[in-house]
Design a protein around this motif. Structure first.
Motif, PDB file in Angstrom:
ATOM      1  N   PHE A  37      23.256  -8.811 -47.574  1.00  0.00           N
ATOM      2  CA  PHE A  37      23.822 -10.030 -48.121  1.00  0.00           C
ATOM      3  C   PHE A  37      23.522 -11.241 -47.242  1.00  0.00           C
ATOM      4  CE2 PHE A  37      26.014  -6.528 -50.011  1.00  0.00           C
ATOM      5  CZ  PHE A  37      26.061  -6.899 -51.348  1.00  0.00           C
ATOM      6  N   SER A  38      23.437 -12.385 -47.884  1.00  0.00           N
ATOM      7  CA  SER A  38      23.042 -13.622 -47.226  1.00  0.00           C
ATOM      8  C   SER A  38      24.109 -14.101 -46.242  1.00  0.00           C
ATOM      9  CB  SER A  38      22.763 -14.695 -48.276  1.00  0.00           C
ATOM     10  OG  SER A  38      21.924 -14.186 -49.298  1.00  0.00           O
ATOM     11  N   ASP A  39      23.808 -15.176 -45.550  1.00  0.00           N
ATOM     12  CA  ASP A  39      24.667 -15.640 -44.464  1.00  0.00           C
ATOM     13  C   ASP A  39      25.990 -16.241 -44.927  1.00  0.00           C
ATOM     14  OD1 ASP A  39      23.234 -14.981 -42.128  1.00  0.00           O
ATOM     15  OD2 ASP A  39      21.866 -16.661 -42.438  1.00  0.00           O
ATOM     16  N   TYR A  53      44.303 -16.974 -58.241  1.00  0.00           N
ATOM     17  CA  TYR A  53      43.011 -16.287 -58.354  1.00  0.00           C
ATOM     18  C   TYR A  53      42.077 -16.771 -57.252  1.00  0.00           C
ATOM     19  CZ  TYR A  53      44.784 -15.214 -63.000  1.00  0.00           C
ATOM     20  OH  TYR A  53      45.573 -14.781 -64.033  1.00  0.00           O
ATOM     21  N   LEU A  54      41.055 -15.971 -56.993  1.00  0.00           N
ATOM     22  CA  LEU A  54      39.994 -16.370 -56.067  1.00  0.00           C
ATOM     23  C   LEU A  54      38.657 -16.247 -56.786  1.00  0.00           C
ATOM     24  CD1 LEU A  54      39.225 -17.219 -53.146  1.00  0.00           C
ATOM     25  CD2 LEU A  54      38.897 -14.783 -52.643  1.00  0.00           C
ATOM     26  N   PHE A  55      37.865 -17.312 -56.743  1.00  0.00           N
ATOM     27  CA  PHE A  55      36.506 -17.322 -57.276  1.00  0.00           C
ATOM     28  C   PHE A  55      35.562 -17.234 -56.093  1.00  0.00           C
ATOM     29  CE2 PHE A  55      32.986 -20.241 -59.088  1.00  0.00           C
ATOM     30  CZ  PHE A  55      32.260 -19.149 -59.561  1.00  0.00           C
ATOM     31  N   CYS A  56      34.664 -16.285 -56.140  1.00  0.00           N
ATOM     32  CA  CYS A  56      33.751 -16.038 -55.019  1.00  0.00           C
ATOM     33  C   CYS A  56      32.331 -15.877 -55.547  1.00  0.00           C
ATOM     34  CB  CYS A  56      34.192 -14.780 -54.268  1.00  0.00           C
ATOM     35  SG  CYS A  56      33.196 -14.380 -52.803  1.00  0.00           S
ATOM     36  N   ILE A  57      31.351 -16.328 -54.774  1.00  0.00           N
ATOM     37  CA  ILE A  57      29.936 -16.093 -55.080  1.00  0.00           C
ATOM     38  C   ILE A  57      29.264 -15.559 -53.822  1.00  0.00           C
ATOM     39  CG2 ILE A  57      27.768 -17.033 -55.945  1.00  0.00           C
ATOM     40  CD1 ILE A  57      29.323 -19.391 -57.098  1.00  0.00           C
ATOM     41  N   VAL A  58      28.610 -14.399 -53.937  1.00  0.00           N
ATOM     42  CA  VAL A  58      27.807 -13.858 -52.853  1.00  0.00           C
ATOM     43  C   VAL A  58      26.386 -13.663 -53.369  1.00  0.00           C
ATOM     44  CG1 VAL A  58      29.766 -12.730 -51.732  1.00  0.00           C
ATOM     45  CG2 VAL A  58      28.417 -11.458 -53.405  1.00  0.00           C
ATOM     46  N   THR A  59      25.430 -13.596 -52.469  1.00  0.00           N
ATOM     47  CA  THR A  59      24.028 -13.448 -52.858  1.00  0.00           C
ATOM     48  C   THR A  59      23.343 -12.416 -51.980  1.00  0.00           C
ATOM     49  OG1 THR A  59      23.171 -15.185 -51.381  1.00  0.00           O
ATOM     50  CG2 THR A  59      23.953 -15.879 -53.547  1.00  0.00           C
ATOM     51  N   CYS A  60      22.271 -11.834 -52.515  1.00  0.00           N
ATOM     52  CA  CYS A  60      21.506 -10.861 -51.728  1.00  0.00           C
ATOM     53  C   CYS A  60      20.064 -10.792 -52.217  1.00  0.00           C
ATOM     54  CB  CYS A  60      22.147  -9.465 -51.802  1.00  0.00           C
ATOM     55  SG  CYS A  60      22.322  -8.786 -53.459  1.00  0.00           S
ATOM     56  N   PRO A  61      19.111 -10.726 -51.303  1.00  0.00           N
ATOM     57  CA  PRO A  61      17.711 -10.586 -51.701  1.00  0.00           C
ATOM     58  C   PRO A  61      17.464  -9.182 -52.251  1.00  0.00           C
ATOM     59  CG  PRO A  61      17.913 -10.451 -49.323  1.00  0.00           C
ATOM     60  CD  PRO A  61      19.274 -10.769 -49.844  1.00  0.00           C
ATOM     61  N   VAL A  62      16.694  -9.107 -53.334  1.00  0.00           N
ATOM     62  CA  VAL A  62      16.472  -7.813 -53.992  1.00  0.00           C
ATOM     63  C   VAL A  62      15.034  -7.671 -54.456  1.00  0.00           C
ATOM     64  CG1 VAL A  62      18.868  -7.621 -54.774  1.00  0.00           C
ATOM     65  CG2 VAL A  62      17.163  -8.707 -56.270  1.00  0.00           C
ATOM     66  N   GLY A  63      14.655  -6.395 -54.638  1.00  0.00           N
ATOM     67  CA  GLY A  63      13.393  -6.056 -55.294  1.00  0.00           C
ATOM     68  C   GLY A  63      13.715  -5.420 -56.630  1.00  0.00           C
ATOM     69  N   THR A  90      21.207 -23.630 -51.951  1.00  0.00           N
ATOM     70  CA  THR A  90      20.536 -24.580 -51.063  1.00  0.00           C
ATOM     71  C   THR A  90      20.850 -24.273 -49.606  1.00  0.00           C
ATOM     72  OG1 THR A  90      20.590 -26.307 -52.769  1.00  0.00           O
ATOM     73  CG2 THR A  90      20.261 -27.017 -50.493  1.00  0.00           C
ATOM     74  N   VAL A  91      22.112 -23.975 -49.304  1.00  0.00           N
ATOM     75  CA  VAL A  91      22.495 -23.626 -47.930  1.00  0.00           C
ATOM     76  C   VAL A  91      21.753 -22.381 -47.466  1.00  0.00           C
ATOM     77  CG1 VAL A  91      24.414 -22.777 -46.506  1.00  0.00           C
ATOM     78  CG2 VAL A  91      24.751 -24.753 -48.002  1.00  0.00           C
ATOM     79  N   ASP A  92      21.619 -21.393 -48.346  1.00  0.00           N
ATOM     80  CA  ASP A  92      20.967 -20.123 -47.991  1.00  0.00           C
ATOM     81  C   ASP A  92      19.578 -19.983 -48.604  1.00  0.00           C
ATOM     82  OD1 ASP A  92      22.798 -19.045 -46.252  1.00  0.00           O
ATOM     83  OD2 ASP A  92      23.829 -17.824 -47.756  1.00  0.00           O
ATOM     84  N   GLN A  93      18.883 -21.098 -48.783  1.00  0.00           N
ATOM     85  CA  GLN A  93      17.590 -21.061 -49.468  1.00  0.00           C
ATOM     86  C   GLN A  93      16.553 -20.215 -48.733  1.00  0.00           C
ATOM     87  OE1 GLN A  93      15.219 -24.919 -49.154  1.00  0.00           O
ATOM     88  NE2 GLN A  93      17.260 -25.665 -48.591  1.00  0.00           N
ATOM     89  N   ASP A  94      16.696 -20.075 -47.417  1.00  0.00           N
ATOM     90  CA  ASP A  94      15.750 -19.230 -46.677  1.00  0.00           C
ATOM     91  C   ASP A  94      15.879 -17.760 -47.054  1.00  0.00           C
ATOM     92  OD1 ASP A  94      14.808 -21.461 -45.418  1.00  0.00           O
ATOM     93  OD2 ASP A  94      15.858 -21.121 -43.536  1.00  0.00           O
TER      94      ASP A  94
END
Length: 355
Positions: A26-28, A154-164, A119-123
């Motif tokens: 997962f991203s930073d 409630y809590l709204f959350c977004i996480v990201t991860c690089p995938v193949g 944009t923050v984690d664009q790398d």
């Protein structure tokens, strides 16, 4: 809505994309925003990725009031980052929210959160072939209380991860088993929403099928167990005697997939006739036995297009297209992913630049 940004002081080492397992690294950073009854959505923030502290009595653990989405960001050959039809995901999440009695999230706030986090984690958006940044937005009830009722916070959350590739098979055909005992969804239930309960209901049958060498199960309807609905966590389509058929959304038991919608629009753009209707398992097997089942594939954000090469039903196996990816299946994959990665022109206006 203003978004405060707290950047990590300990950036992670990015993983190799060579054979990266889906949904593991997962991203930073992650996006968080709270909801309080009487106040609305507030405290939008991007913070370093990390644990979320919750009480043992947090209502989501006990009553499953939660929803989620899945989408991707893609890096073009020019190094730009873009999203694919994000407003469709936002609209679907708000439909899920209505069914689960969760407050809607304004589209402009949602989009701003997505774009700012990416944009923050664009790398972290990979550039290797067939890779992307998977995006998982989710909302859950946070009241610390035992008692079945609609939550107040409630809590709204977004996480990201690089995938193949989602499936180890990649774009190679998969084997599926038609499930004739267990069901995933029923009319009047949550089948059309993207909530965890739908996926939990699929685990038992999926595990049994996997133990027998199948990648997914093909679900039948929950009333008569007669009509095709979904394949695993994907929508499903069949090319029968030159026509493309796919289960209708009318009963509210099938997820209205964004990739499904996109593929239907691409098929019509190609000039194909597409029928959205009830498809009985008997019709499907009869077509397989008659040789008129020409191609079959699943559609979804994670895998995009997944060709189906073998269908098992009541102890008998049926090979589709010599267990090879069909010409139309390949063309659909190339077209949709070509638009997503910016390799092809976008005549539909689906792409949204980010950074």
């Amino acid at each position: 809505m203003e978004i405060t940004i707290t950047r990590t002081t300990t950036p992670k080492q990015k993983p190799s994309m060579d054979g990266i397992p889906f949904g593991t690294y997962f991203s930073d950073h992650m996006f968080l925003m709270n909801y309080t009854e009487g106040t609305g959505w507030h405290d939008a923030r991007i913070v370093p990725y990390g644990p979320i502290s919750l009480e043992p009595t947090t209502m989501v653990f006990h009553y499953a009031q939660e929803i989620f989405e899945g989408m991707k960001a893609y890096r073009t050959a020019e190094g730009k980052v873009q999203l694919f039809r994000p407003t469709e995901n936002i609209a679907r999440m708000n439909r899920s929210a209505e069914k689960l009695c969760i407050p809607h999230i304004p589209e402009d706030v949602y989009l701003d959160a997505l774009k700012t986090l990416i944009t923050v984690d664009q790398d972290w958006v990979p550039s290797e072939p067939d890779t992307s940044l998977y995006i998982r937005p989710f909302v859950f009830a946070t009241d610390a209380h035992l008692g079945v009722h609609v939550a107040h916070t409630y809590l709204f959350c977004i996480v990201t991860c690089p995938v193949g590739c989602y499936y180890p098979e990649g774009l190679n055909p998969v084997k599926i088993a038609i499930e004739s005992r267990e069901v995933r969804a029923v009319r009047g239930g949550t089948g059309f929403t993207k909530c965890g309960g739908n996926y939990a209901a699929s685990l038992h049958a999926g595990a049994l099928a996997e133990a027998q060498g199948f990648s997914q199960v093909l679900w039948l309807d929950g009333v008569e167990q007669k009509y095709i609905e979904e394949v695993g966590s994907m929508n499903v389509m069949f090319k029968i005697a030159g026509k493309v058929v796919t289960p209708s959304l009318a009963k509210g038991t099938v997820l209205p997939g964004i990739t499904r919608k996109s593929v239907i629009e691409v098929l019509k753009h190609f000039g194909y006739e597409v029928e959205e209707r009830d498809i009985s398992v008997d019709e499907l097997i009869a077509a397989a036995e008659a040789g008129t089942l020409e191609e079959a594939w699943g559609t979804g954000t994670a895998a995009v297009i997944s060709p189906i090469g073998k269908i098992s039903y009541q102890g008998k196996e049926h090979i589709v297209n010599n267990f090879e990816i069909g010409e139309l299946t390949q063309r659909l994959y190339d077209t949709v992913t070509g638009i997503q990665w910016g390799k092809l022109d976008d005549p539909f206006g689906w792409v949204m630049p980010v950074c």
